[in-house]
Design an enzyme around this catalytic site. Structure first.
Site, PDB file in Angstrom:
ATOM      1  N   TYR A  22      19.593  -6.053  -7.315  1.00  0.00           N
ATOM      2  CA  TYR A  22      18.546  -6.995  -7.754  1.00  0.00           C
ATOM      3  C   TYR A  22      18.892  -7.773  -9.024  1.00  0.00           C
ATOM      4  CZ  TYR A  22      15.896  -4.154  -4.439  1.00  0.00           C
ATOM      5  OH  TYR A  22      15.479  -3.487  -3.306  1.00  0.00           O
ATOM      6  N   HIS A  99      12.550 -12.071  -0.258  1.00  0.00           N
ATOM      7  CA  HIS A  99      13.269 -10.883  -0.717  1.00  0.00           C
ATOM      8  C   HIS A  99      14.479 -11.342  -1.500  1.00  0.00           C
ATOM      9  CE1 HIS A  99      10.724  -8.430   1.725  1.00  0.00           C
ATOM     10  NE2 HIS A  99      10.920  -9.276   2.711  1.00  0.00           N
TER      11      HIS A  99
HETATM   12  C1  DQA Z   1      12.935  -6.306  -1.715  1.00  0.00           C
HETATM   13  C2  DQA Z   1      13.532  -5.569  -0.521  1.00  0.00           C
HETATM   14  C3  DQA Z   1      12.710  -4.357  -0.147  1.00  0.00           C
HETATM   15  O1  DQA Z   1      13.270  -3.676   0.957  1.00  0.00           O
HETATM   16  C4  DQA Z   1      12.629  -3.391  -1.317  1.00  0.00           C
HETATM   17  O2  DQA Z   1      11.796  -2.296  -0.996  1.00  0.00           O
HETATM   18  C5  DQA Z   1      12.218  -4.032  -2.585  1.00  0.00           C
HETATM   19  C6  DQA Z   1      12.722  -5.377  -2.895  1.00  0.00           C
HETATM   20  C7  DQA Z   1      13.842  -7.472  -2.195  1.00  0.00           C
HETATM   21  O3  DQA Z   1      13.365  -8.289  -2.980  1.00  0.00           O
HETATM   22  O4  DQA Z   1      15.011  -7.528  -1.800  1.00  0.00           O
HETATM   23  O5  DQA Z   1      11.537  -3.441  -3.410  1.00  0.00           O
HETATM   24  O6  DQA Z   1      11.698  -6.871  -1.331  1.00  0.00           O
END
Ligand code: DQA
Length: 140
Positions: A22, A99
């Site tokens: 992230y 995402h």
């Molecule tokens: C997410 C992807 C999801 O699977 C995960 O649980 C997250 C972040 C993303 O931004 O890539 O918390 O939404």
């Protein structure tokens, strides 16, 4: 145009958790950039993050008549929250699912979203740019 940027569970830890996935930038810093991006194009954005499913549902309900669109990263709720799906289906405000990571390149359980069928569209895999691309889908 006025948009709501809605972030769900654990997104408050962005910049601290799983940095390889992230990134190192905090949600606050990302939000500042999004605000500036929208402002330069003459649009407004509000932000809300919660780890509580019901609070996210309430914000979606309250968006009716108040926002032109919602950019939603529901975090893990994406994969199983029927409550969020129902909230999205209950309002006429269009929702774009976002995402940061490419969920299709990760664990099997992340490949399914219960939200996508009731969203206008989905953008994923571009880090913080996923939010910008989702905003642009409304601005264009
Ligand atoms: C997410 C992807 C999801 O699977 C995960 O649980 C997250 C972040 C993303 O931004 O890539 O918390 O939404």
């Amino acid at each position: 145009m006025k948009l709501l940027i809605l972030n769900g569970v654990n997104l408050n830890l962005t910049g601290k958790r799983e940095k390889g996935v992230y990134g190192e930038e905090s949600l606050e810093s990302i939000n500042r950039e999004l605000e500036e991006y929208a402002r330069k194009r003459g649009h407004g954005v509000d932000f809300f993050q919660s780890n509580v499913e019901g609070e996210l549902c309430t914000r979606i309900q309250e968006a009716e008549g108040k926002y032109d669109g919602i950019v939603l990263n529901a975090g893990a709720y994406t994969h199983y929250s029927v409550a969020l799906r129902d909230a999205i289906a209950a309002v006429s405000v269009p929702v774009v699912e976002v995402h940061m990571s490419n969920v299709h390149a990760r664990e099997e359980f992340r490949r399914n979203s219960v939200l996508t069928p009731v969203c206008r569209g989905e953008i994923l895999g571009f880090g913080k740019k996923s939010y910008i691309l989702a905003m642009e889908s409304f601005f264009l």
